[in-house]
Design an enzyme around this catalytic site. Structure first.
Site, PDB file in Angstrom:
ATOM      1  N   ALA A  36       1.483   8.356  11.008  1.00  8.06           N
ATOM      2  CA  ALA A  36       1.582   8.483   9.535  1.00  8.06           C
ATOM      3  C   ALA A  36       1.938   9.900   9.095  1.00  8.06           C
ATOM      4  CB  ALA A  36       0.266   8.021   8.892  1.00  8.06           C
ATOM      5  N   LEU A  74       1.696  12.738  10.931  1.00 11.11           N
ATOM      6  CA  LEU A  74       1.158  13.854  11.741  1.00 11.11           C
ATOM      7  C   LEU A  74       2.350  14.472  12.475  1.00 11.11           C
ATOM      8  CD1 LEU A  74      -2.035  12.403  13.536  1.00 11.11           C
ATOM      9  CD2 LEU A  74      -1.974  14.075  11.686  1.00 11.11           C
ATOM     10  N   VAL A 134       4.989   7.012  13.253  1.00 18.59           N
ATOM     11  CA  VAL A 134       3.922   7.233  14.252  1.00 18.59           C
ATOM     12  C   VAL A 134       2.982   8.302  13.719  1.00 18.59           C
ATOM     13  CG1 VAL A 134       3.406   7.716  16.676  1.00 18.59           C
ATOM     14  CG2 VAL A 134       5.661   6.868  16.044  1.00 18.59           C
ATOM     15  N   LYS A 175       7.941   0.506  11.905  1.00 20.77           N
ATOM     16  CA  LYS A 175       8.216   0.755  13.327  1.00 20.77           C
ATOM     17  C   LYS A 175       9.235  -0.218  13.909  1.00 20.77           C
ATOM     18  CE  LYS A 175       3.724   0.562  13.763  1.00 20.77           C
ATOM     19  NZ  LYS A 175       3.261   0.974  12.442  1.00 20.77           N
ATOM     20  N   GLY A 177      -3.047   5.374   6.616  1.00 18.48           N
ATOM     21  CA  GLY A 177      -3.435   5.578   5.218  1.00 18.48           C
ATOM     22  C   GLY A 177      -2.190   5.661   4.352  1.00 18.48           C
ATOM     23  N   GLY A 237     -10.912  -2.686   6.108  1.00 22.21           N
ATOM     24  CA  GLY A 237      -9.450  -2.553   5.979  1.00 22.21           C
ATOM     25  C   GLY A 237      -8.822  -1.725   7.089  1.00 22.21           C
ATOM     26  N   LYS A 282       4.742   2.378  18.997  1.00 24.72           N
ATOM     27  CA  LYS A 282       4.558   3.820  18.760  1.00 24.72           C
ATOM     28  C   LYS A 282       4.950   4.643  19.987  1.00 24.72           C
ATOM     29  CE  LYS A 282       1.078   3.335  15.187  1.00 24.72           C
ATOM     30  NZ  LYS A 282      -0.338   3.210  14.867  1.00 24.72           N
ATOM     31  N   GLU A 340      -5.614  -5.247  10.770  1.00 27.86           N
ATOM     32  CA  GLU A 340      -4.836  -6.274  10.062  1.00 27.86           C
ATOM     33  C   GLU A 340      -5.801  -7.418   9.728  1.00 27.86           C
ATOM     34  OE1 GLU A 340      -1.638  -6.062   9.240  1.00 27.86           O
ATOM     35  OE2 GLU A 340      -1.534  -4.085  10.134  1.00 27.86           O
ATOM     36  N   ASN A 365       0.835  -1.217   0.000  1.00 27.69           N
ATOM     37  CA  ASN A 365       0.000   0.000   0.000  1.00 27.69           C
ATOM     38  C   ASN A 365       0.865   1.260   0.000  1.00 27.69           C
ATOM     39  OD1 ASN A 365      -2.425  -1.516   0.332  1.00 27.69           O
ATOM     40  ND2 ASN A 365      -1.784  -1.880   2.446  1.00 27.69           N
TER      41      ASN A 365
HETATM   42  N1  LIG Z   1      -0.613   1.330   5.534  1.00 30.48           N
HETATM   43  C1  LIG Z   1      -0.586   2.344   6.405  1.00 30.48           C
HETATM   44  O1  LIG Z   1      -1.537   3.111   6.570  1.00 30.48           O
HETATM   45  C2  LIG Z   1       0.676   2.596   7.202  1.00 30.48           C
HETATM   46  C3  LIG Z   1       0.767   3.739   8.032  1.00 30.48           C
HETATM   47  C4  LIG Z   1       1.956   3.995   8.727  1.00 30.48           C
HETATM   48  C5  LIG Z   1       3.004   3.092   8.634  1.00 30.48           C
HETATM   49  N2  LIG Z   1       2.862   1.959   7.869  1.00 30.48           N
HETATM   50  C6  LIG Z   1       3.985   1.039   7.784  1.00 30.48           C
HETATM   51  O2  LIG Z   1       4.476   1.049   6.446  1.00 30.48           O
HETATM   52  C7  LIG Z   1       5.022  -0.224   6.126  1.00 30.48           C
HETATM   53  C8  LIG Z   1       4.381  -0.730   4.838  1.00 30.48           C
HETATM   54  O3  LIG Z   1       2.984  -0.855   5.039  1.00 30.48           O
HETATM   55  P1  LIG Z   1       2.035  -1.432   3.865  1.00 30.48           P
HETATM   56  O4  LIG Z   1       0.657  -1.231   4.335  1.00 30.48           O
HETATM   57  O5  LIG Z   1       2.456  -0.856   2.570  1.00 30.48           O
HETATM   58  O6  LIG Z   1       2.454  -2.994   3.928  1.00 30.48           O
HETATM   59  P2  LIG Z   1       2.181  -4.115   2.828  1.00 30.48           P
HETATM   60  O7  LIG Z   1       1.064  -3.703   1.932  1.00 30.48           O
HETATM   61  O8  LIG Z   1       2.121  -5.406   3.563  1.00 30.48           O
HETATM   62  O9  LIG Z   1       3.522  -4.094   1.914  1.00 30.48           O
HETATM   63  C9  LIG Z   1       4.763  -4.535   2.369  1.00 30.48           C
HETATM   64  C10 LIG Z   1       5.688  -4.587   1.168  1.00 30.48           C
HETATM   65  O10 LIG Z   1       7.019  -4.906   1.615  1.00 30.48           O
HETATM   66  C11 LIG Z   1       7.574  -5.858   0.716  1.00 30.48           C
HETATM   67  N3  LIG Z   1       8.692  -6.532   1.376  1.00 30.48           N
HETATM   68  C12 LIG Z   1       8.692  -7.343   2.464  1.00 30.48           C
HETATM   69  N4  LIG Z   1       9.954  -7.728   2.754  1.00 30.48           N
HETATM   70  C13 LIG Z   1      10.771  -7.154   1.829  1.00 30.48           C
HETATM   71  C14 LIG Z   1      12.183  -7.169   1.587  1.00 30.48           C
HETATM   72  N5  LIG Z   1      12.996  -7.856   2.352  1.00 30.48           N
HETATM   73  N6  LIG Z   1      12.661  -6.454   0.521  1.00 30.48           N
HETATM   74  C15 LIG Z   1      11.823  -5.741  -0.284  1.00 30.48           C
HETATM   75  N7  LIG Z   1      10.485  -5.683  -0.104  1.00 30.48           N
HETATM   76  C16 LIG Z   1       9.962  -6.384   0.944  1.00 30.48           C
HETATM   77  C17 LIG Z   1       6.404  -6.749   0.344  1.00 30.48           C
HETATM   78  O11 LIG Z   1       6.727  -7.478  -0.821  1.00 30.48           O
HETATM   79  P3  LIG Z   1       5.652  -8.376  -1.622  1.00 30.48           P
HETATM   80  O12 LIG Z   1       4.734  -7.399  -2.326  1.00 30.48           O
HETATM   81  O13 LIG Z   1       6.484  -9.134  -2.584  1.00 30.48           O
HETATM   82  O14 LIG Z   1       4.966  -9.210  -0.575  1.00 30.48           O
HETATM   83  C18 LIG Z   1       5.328  -5.679   0.117  1.00 30.48           C
HETATM   84  O15 LIG Z   1       5.434  -5.123  -1.174  1.00 30.48           O
HETATM   85  C19 LIG Z   1       4.744  -1.127   7.340  1.00 30.48           C
HETATM   86  O16 LIG Z   1       5.896  -1.175   8.162  1.00 30.48           O
HETATM   87  C20 LIG Z   1       3.606  -0.414   8.061  1.00 30.48           C
HETATM   88  O17 LIG Z   1       3.572  -0.671   9.448  1.00 30.48           O
HETATM   89  C21 LIG Z   1       1.740   1.711   7.149  1.00 30.48           C
END
Ligand SMILES: NC(=O)c1ccc[n+]([C@@H]2O[C@H](COP(=O)([O-])OP(=O)(O)OC[C@H]3O[C@@H](n4cnc5c(N)ncnc54)[C@H](OP(=O)(O)O)[C@@H]3O)[C@@H](O)[C@H]2O)c1
Length: 361
Positions: free
Chosen positions: A150, A152, A148, A118, A335, A203, A221, A206, A15
């Site tokens: 996102a 803010l 933390v 994190k 987000g 969504g 956080k 998790e 995402n």
């Molecule tokens: N979504 C939010 O609103 C949000 C907000 C704040 C912080 N975050 C943080 O941002 C991070 C990403 O979130 P997300 O929602 O985008 O997660 P996600 O949709 O699960 O995507 C994770 C991505 O990381 C890739 N990945 C995993 N291990 C890897 C490695 N060793 N080398 C290269 N790529 C690797 C995965 O590959 P594959 O596609 O091949 O599986 C996937 O593309 C997380 O740490 C999350 O806690 C998210």
């Protein structure tokens, strides 16, 4: 290559990673885009590299559509692609502990890091100290504003208050978008388990909602905020109340949906007790006197954390200048778009800081 162009390696195309690529794509041909060159982008299935610069939009499409494979990208691969000269920045949009564990190495090699994950600064104190030590030793920067809230202005405000001579007295906040939504919605008419299913389907949680309900994400956080506020506490020193009863924690992943009803009775009782006093339930993280805890609290109208709505984060900060009335920051704390924007804010700041330092040398 112009010396003022920063080279970027992006890990992760979920995402957040895809939103980073979309934003970089929008910047192509603009002054912002001219400052950055994407030389590497990878997920666990595909790694793309081009020292002359990858097209972000095309990279997003290739990464999203890559078939399952064992050809996992490696951290070392990304470091190699960044080369040895100029401003180099690794952008971590994964949730991968192995990647997080390598950030100190990267920083020691002169590569700046911007991360949304994190697991680097929000887990063990040793890992956090290694990151801080590597930055101090090599003059590299660690951008963490996406970790933390996102993006803010939480970490930023804490650091600016400290830079201005304030001590941080306390921090308290509703820091989980999913739990904020659940407790704003929970009024007793709909069983809590039903709301959890609704939140998952939208969504907000998790895929296994126990991960949100355990409070572990909030533990990370408050640790990140506490360390930024000058309190070097370790993960086990945060007292976390999980909302997951032992019986629910023990069920297999495929049986979680049915077992969610185990949440209903205890939480209905907590709600009844809070409502009797005219208060509401909120899942709150607090840091005070160097001690941190995360738990479900009953908050009454007038409490700085009582308001807010939806999935908003709401955080109050008390410091020397905000002694009686805290600084309260509220807004979307999750987000992909806001998180990606925060990551790229960090990238731009790391680039300008590195160029300023080089000029002064
Ligand atoms: N979504 C939010 O609103 C949000 C907000 C704040 C912080 N975050 C943080 O941002 C991070 C990403 O979130 P997300 O929602 O985008 O997660 P996600 O949709 O699960 O995507 C994770 C991505 O990381 C890739 N990945 C995993 N291990 C890897 C490695 N060793 N080398 C290269 N790529 C690797 C995965 O590959 P594959 O596609 O091949 O599986 C996937 O593309 C997380 O740490 C999350 O806690 C998210």
């Amino acid at each position: 290559m112009g010396d003022d162009i920063a080279r970027i390696a992006l890990l992760g195309s979920g995402n957040v990673g895809l939103a980073v690529l979309r934003r970089l794509g929008e910047w192509q041909g603009s002054p912002l885009g001219d400052r950055l060159r994407l030389v590497y982008a990878a997920n666990t299935r595909l790694a793309l590299r081009d020292p002359a610069g990858l097209d972000p939009v095309r990279s997003a499409a290739l990464l999203a559509d890559a078939p399952r494979s064992d050809a996992c990208s490696s951290h070392a691969d990304a470091i190699r692609a960044l080369g040895t000269e100029g401003v180099r920045i690794l952008v971590d949009a994964t949730a991968d502990a192995g990647t997080a564990a390598n950030h100190a190495v990267c920083l020691s090699a002169g590569i700046h890091v911007a991360t949304a994950c994190k697991l680097a600064a929000g887990t063990s104190l040793d890992q956090w100290r290694a990151i801080r030590g590597a930055c101090a030793e090599r003059g590299t920067g660690f951008g963490d504003r996406a970790t933390v809230g996102a993006g803010l202005p939480l970490l930023r405000s804490i650091r600016e208050l400290r830079a201005g001579g304030d001590r941080i007295h306390a921090i308290a906040g509703v820091m989980s978008g999913s739990l904020a939504w659940l407790f704003h919605e929970f009024a007793g008419r709909t069983p809590f388990s039903e709301l959890v299913r609704k939140a998952r389907d939208r969504g907000f949680t998790e895929p296994d909602p126990r991960e949100d309900l355990s409070g572990e994400d909030v533990r990370r956080k408050i640790l990140i905020l506490a360390r930024a506020a000058g309190f070097e506490i370790d993960s086990h020193q945060v007292d976390v109340e999980s909302l997951v009863p032992a019986k629910l924690a023990a069920v297999a992943r495929e049986d979680v949906d049915d077992a969610l009803t185990l949440l209903d009775e205890p939480l209905a009782a907590r709600l009844a007790a809070a409502s009797f006093l005219g208060c509401s339930l909120r899942f709150v993280a607090r840091l005070e006197g160097g001690r941190a805890r995360v738990r479900l609290e009953s908050l009454c109208p007038g409490d700085p954390l009582h308001g807010g709505g939806g999935t908003d984060n709401r955080v109050a900060i008390w410091s020397d200048r905000y002694r009686n009335q805290p600084l309260v920051i509220q807004g979307p704390g999750a987000g992909a778009e806001v998180t990606a924007a925060a990551l790229l804010d960090d990238v731009l700041h790391l680039r300008s800081d590195a160029l300023r330092t080089a000029l002064a040398a």
